[in-house]
Design a protein around this motif. Sequence first.
Motif, PDB file in Angstrom:
ATOM      1  N   LYS A  25      37.618  20.446  12.372  1.00 51.33           N
ATOM      2  CA  LYS A  25      38.796  21.210  12.642  1.00 51.33           C
ATOM      3  C   LYS A  25      38.466  22.712  12.642  1.00 51.33           C
ATOM      4  O   LYS A  25      38.947  23.526  11.754  1.00 51.33           O
ATOM      5  CB  LYS A  25      39.833  20.991  11.536  1.00 51.33           C
ATOM      6  CG  LYS A  25      40.216  19.573  11.715  1.00 51.33           C
ATOM      7  CD  LYS A  25      41.273  19.222  10.629  1.00 51.33           C
ATOM      8  CE  LYS A  25      41.734  17.973  10.451  1.00 51.33           C
ATOM      9  NZ  LYS A  25      40.854  16.661  10.424  1.00 51.33           N
ATOM     10  N   PRO A  26      37.908  23.111  13.765  1.00 53.28           N
ATOM     11  CA  PRO A  26      37.471  24.464  13.892  1.00 53.28           C
ATOM     12  C   PRO A  26      38.606  25.436  14.022  1.00 53.28           C
ATOM     13  O   PRO A  26      39.741  24.976  14.611  1.00 53.28           O
ATOM     14  CB  PRO A  26      36.390  24.571  15.053  1.00 53.28           C
ATOM     15  CG  PRO A  26      37.011  23.077  15.823  1.00 53.28           C
ATOM     16  CD  PRO A  26      37.282  22.353  14.904  1.00 53.28           C
ATOM     17  N   PHE A  27      38.347  26.563  13.397  1.00 53.90           N
ATOM     18  CA  PHE A  27      39.537  27.735  13.469  1.00 53.90           C
ATOM     19  C   PHE A  27      39.581  28.220  14.811  1.00 53.90           C
ATOM     20  O   PHE A  27      38.342  28.760  15.323  1.00 53.90           O
ATOM     21  CB  PHE A  27      39.360  28.752  12.448  1.00 53.90           C
ATOM     22  CG  PHE A  27      39.689  28.187  10.947  1.00 53.90           C
ATOM     23  CD1 PHE A  27      41.109  28.155  10.645  1.00 53.90           C
ATOM     24  CD2 PHE A  27      38.828  27.721  10.122  1.00 53.90           C
ATOM     25  CE1 PHE A  27      41.444  27.835   9.311  1.00 53.90           C
ATOM     26  CE2 PHE A  27      39.162  27.336   8.887  1.00 53.90           C
ATOM     27  CZ  PHE A  27      40.331  27.420   8.553  1.00 53.90           C
ATOM     28  N   ILE A  28      40.643  28.629  15.124  1.00 55.45           N
ATOM     29  CA  ILE A  28      40.919  29.881  16.160  1.00 55.45           C
ATOM     30  C   ILE A  28      41.034  31.043  15.290  1.00 55.45           C
ATOM     31  O   ILE A  28      42.183  31.457  14.807  1.00 55.45           O
ATOM     32  CB  ILE A  28      42.275  29.593  16.955  1.00 55.45           C
ATOM     33  CG1 ILE A  28      42.215  28.193  17.658  1.00 55.45           C
ATOM     34  CG2 ILE A  28      42.555  30.715  18.133  1.00 55.45           C
ATOM     35  CD1 ILE A  28      43.425  27.941  18.845  1.00 55.45           C
ATOM     36  N   ARG A  29      39.810  31.559  15.245  1.00 57.27           N
ATOM     37  CA  ARG A  29      39.855  32.808  14.053  1.00 57.27           C
ATOM     38  C   ARG A  29      40.485  34.070  14.809  1.00 57.27           C
ATOM     39  O   ARG A  29      41.054  34.836  13.951  1.00 57.27           O
ATOM     40  CB  ARG A  29      38.335  33.204  13.954  1.00 57.27           C
ATOM     41  CG  ARG A  29      37.907  34.212  12.899  1.00 57.27           C
ATOM     42  CD  ARG A  29      36.558  34.564  12.923  1.00 57.27           C
ATOM     43  NE  ARG A  29      36.118  35.464  11.946  1.00 57.27           N
ATOM     44  CZ  ARG A  29      35.569  35.448  10.898  1.00 57.27           C
ATOM     45  NH1 ARG A  29      35.182  34.406  10.581  1.00 57.27           N
ATOM     46  NH2 ARG A  29      35.250  36.418  10.136  1.00 57.27           N
ATOM     47  N   SER A  30      40.767  34.340  15.981  1.00 58.51           N
ATOM     48  CA  SER A  30      41.361  35.270  16.335  1.00 58.51           C
ATOM     49  C   SER A  30      41.581  35.200  17.865  1.00 58.51           C
ATOM     50  O   SER A  30      41.070  34.192  18.598  1.00 58.51           O
ATOM     51  CB  SER A  30      40.532  36.792  16.297  1.00 58.51           C
ATOM     52  OG  SER A  30      39.262  36.598  17.295  1.00 58.51           O
TER      53      SER A  30
ATOM     54  N   LEU B  16      31.598  22.840  20.583  1.00 61.49           N
ATOM     55  CA  LEU B  16      30.463  23.558  20.211  1.00 61.49           C
ATOM     56  C   LEU B  16      30.249  23.661  18.694  1.00 61.49           C
ATOM     57  O   LEU B  16      29.344  23.656  18.095  1.00 61.49           O
ATOM     58  CB  LEU B  16      29.877  24.868  20.980  1.00 61.49           C
ATOM     59  CG  LEU B  16      29.518  24.671  22.534  1.00 61.49           C
ATOM     60  CD1 LEU B  16      29.439  26.099  23.098  1.00 61.49           C
ATOM     61  CD2 LEU B  16      28.108  23.873  22.368  1.00 61.49           C
ATOM     62  N   VAL B  17      31.444  24.618  18.253  1.00 67.99           N
ATOM     63  CA  VAL B  17      31.466  24.758  17.001  1.00 67.99           C
ATOM     64  C   VAL B  17      31.459  23.417  16.022  1.00 67.99           C
ATOM     65  O   VAL B  17      31.006  23.408  15.130  1.00 67.99           O
ATOM     66  CB  VAL B  17      32.860  25.752  16.662  1.00 67.99           C
ATOM     67  CG1 VAL B  17      32.884  26.126  15.149  1.00 67.99           C
ATOM     68  CG2 VAL B  17      32.655  26.966  17.455  1.00 67.99           C
ATOM     69  N   ASN B  18      32.326  22.647  16.329  1.00 67.94           N
ATOM     70  CA  ASN B  18      32.610  21.349  15.504  1.00 67.94           C
ATOM     71  C   ASN B  18      31.161  20.680  15.558  1.00 67.94           C
ATOM     72  O   ASN B  18      30.972  20.162  14.120  1.00 67.94           O
ATOM     73  CB  ASN B  18      33.667  20.525  16.308  1.00 67.94           C
ATOM     74  CG  ASN B  18      33.724  19.149  15.229  1.00 67.94           C
ATOM     75  OD1 ASN B  18      34.476  19.251  14.409  1.00 67.94           O
ATOM     76  ND2 ASN B  18      33.369  17.989  15.921  1.00 67.94           N
ATOM     77  N   SER B  19      30.417  20.607  16.206  1.00 72.72           N
ATOM     78  CA  SER B  19      29.101  19.949  16.179  1.00 72.72           C
ATOM     79  C   SER B  19      27.985  20.809  15.487  1.00 72.72           C
ATOM     80  O   SER B  19      26.866  20.402  15.309  1.00 72.72           O
ATOM     81  CB  SER B  19      28.625  19.598  17.732  1.00 72.72           C
ATOM     82  OG  SER B  19      28.230  20.851  18.307  1.00 72.72           O
ATOM     83  N   GLY B  20      28.143  21.895  15.025  1.00 71.82           N
ATOM     84  CA  GLY B  20      27.272  22.563  14.582  1.00 71.82           C
ATOM     85  C   GLY B  20      26.508  23.437  15.544  1.00 71.82           C
ATOM     86  O   GLY B  20      25.329  24.153  15.093  1.00 71.82           O
ATOM     87  N   SER B  21      26.757  23.402  16.849  1.00 70.90           N
ATOM     88  CA  SER B  21      25.765  24.080  17.624  1.00 70.90           C
ATOM     89  C   SER B  21      26.160  25.618  18.000  1.00 70.90           C
ATOM     90  O   SER B  21      25.382  26.280  18.698  1.00 70.90           O
ATOM     91  CB  SER B  21      25.978  23.487  19.186  1.00 70.90           C
ATOM     92  OG  SER B  21      25.825  22.225  19.099  1.00 70.90           O
TER      93      SER B  21
ATOM     94  N   SER C 272      35.445  29.584  15.662  1.00 71.90           N
ATOM     95  CA  SER C 272      34.670  29.266  14.400  1.00 71.90           C
ATOM     96  C   SER C 272      34.994  28.212  13.113  1.00 71.90           C
ATOM     97  O   SER C 272      36.256  27.802  13.283  1.00 71.90           O
ATOM     98  CB  SER C 272      34.312  30.743  13.643  1.00 71.90           C
ATOM     99  OG  SER C 272      35.312  31.000  12.811  1.00 71.90           O
ATOM    100  N   MET C 273      33.921  27.874  12.341  1.00 63.91           N
ATOM    101  CA  MET C 273      34.190  27.168  11.156  1.00 63.91           C
ATOM    102  C   MET C 273      34.894  27.986  10.029  1.00 63.91           C
ATOM    103  O   MET C 273      35.303  27.297   8.969  1.00 63.91           O
ATOM    104  CB  MET C 273      33.041  26.565  10.929  1.00 63.91           C
ATOM    105  CG  MET C 273      32.758  25.536  11.824  1.00 63.91           C
ATOM    106  SD  MET C 273      33.668  24.005  12.232  1.00 63.91           S
ATOM    107  CE  MET C 273      34.427  23.678  10.377  1.00 63.91           C
ATOM    108  N   GLU C 274      34.951  29.293   9.991  1.00 60.04           N
ATOM    109  CA  GLU C 274      35.566  30.147   9.170  1.00 60.04           C
ATOM    110  C   GLU C 274      36.831  30.787   9.702  1.00 60.04           C
ATOM    111  O   GLU C 274      36.934  31.360  10.725  1.00 60.04           O
ATOM    112  CB  GLU C 274      34.485  31.150   8.655  1.00 60.04           C
ATOM    113  CG  GLU C 274      33.329  30.409   8.365  1.00 60.04           C
ATOM    114  CD  GLU C 274      32.243  31.727   8.186  1.00 60.04           C
ATOM    115  OE1 GLU C 274      32.282  32.894   8.273  1.00 60.04           O
ATOM    116  OE2 GLU C 274      31.180  31.533   7.407  1.00 60.04           O
TER     117      GLU C 274
END
Length: 339
Positions: free
Chosen positions: A13-18, A122-127, A173-175
């Motif tokens: 569940k990657p964030f839409i950080r901004s 990409l973010v979810n997979s750690g790439s 991002s994951m954060e």
Amino acid sequence: MLKGHQSWLFENKPFIRSTATVVGPFEGRGPLAKDFDIVHGESMMGQKSWEKAEKVLIEEAAKLAIENAGLTKEQVQFYIGGDLMNQIISSSFAARTLSIPYLGVFGACSTSMESLALAANLVNSGSAKFVLAGTCSHDSGAEKQFRYPTEYGSQKPPTAQYTVTGAGAAIVSMEGDGPVVTSATIGRVIDMGIKDPFNMGAAMAPAAVDTIEAHVRDLGIEPGYYDLIVTGDLAKVGYEIACKLFKKHNFPIEQTEYSDCGMMIYDYETQMVQAGASGCGCSAVVTYGHLLNRMRRGELKRILVVATGALLSPISFQQGESIPCIAHAVSIEAGREIL
């Protein structure tokens, strides 16, 4: 991971950080004006051509999204973007300015959710840790390329749409503490044989319906799972066709609120936009501006954004080809705490 036949489920569940949205003066006179970060006072934006003005839009949106995320451009691993100009030059030239490793994509007006889906994957997979997704369009540039230059002064039929002058960008991002991307459905190319470039809504509606139906089938959910399902830029004509197709297919769209970005950004009473809005910037600025603001205020918890695109070019139109279309869907939820 793959879910069903054509969907991705993002377990992390990657964030839409901004996000950031930049629009032209016409959009700034519409009902969603307060949801945009930057509203330009004139459509040339100090440039010598419409195309150069469009590049300014995406550059500003990208830089502001990075700034809003509390990052520098050196911290962003990839930029995924595209637009309507020949060979996606607005995005490619912006990538030259940003100097971020770049993946150019083309889904016409579906590019907003295509880029977001790929960024989330990409973010979810750690790439990647931080990925920038964005797209843009400019009314005068699109009219010159696909139909008639604005200087020509041609009359448009009621089915025509007004291309949004705007750009939307997001950092995934994951954060973070913002909305999360939970799944995406990659659409099929659907071609119903329509050849009229002034009737994009009718051409795109079957693709939108096909992707929405595939999304709920792949994920094993009902439309009512979402507080809102919104298509990209079908506008009045395409929206009505989509509603008829849902009824024909016995698809229970009435379980949720169904709307269209192309019917939200302009005021039909005061702005002469025929059927409504279109363009890569349409679903981008409505989603990254208005819809996510509603989500942050607690008005929406789960939305499905289904960006639609007509995959024609000036060459294909001149050769008498029909207009193939596609739609990509991304599920956005208010935050991990509600899941």
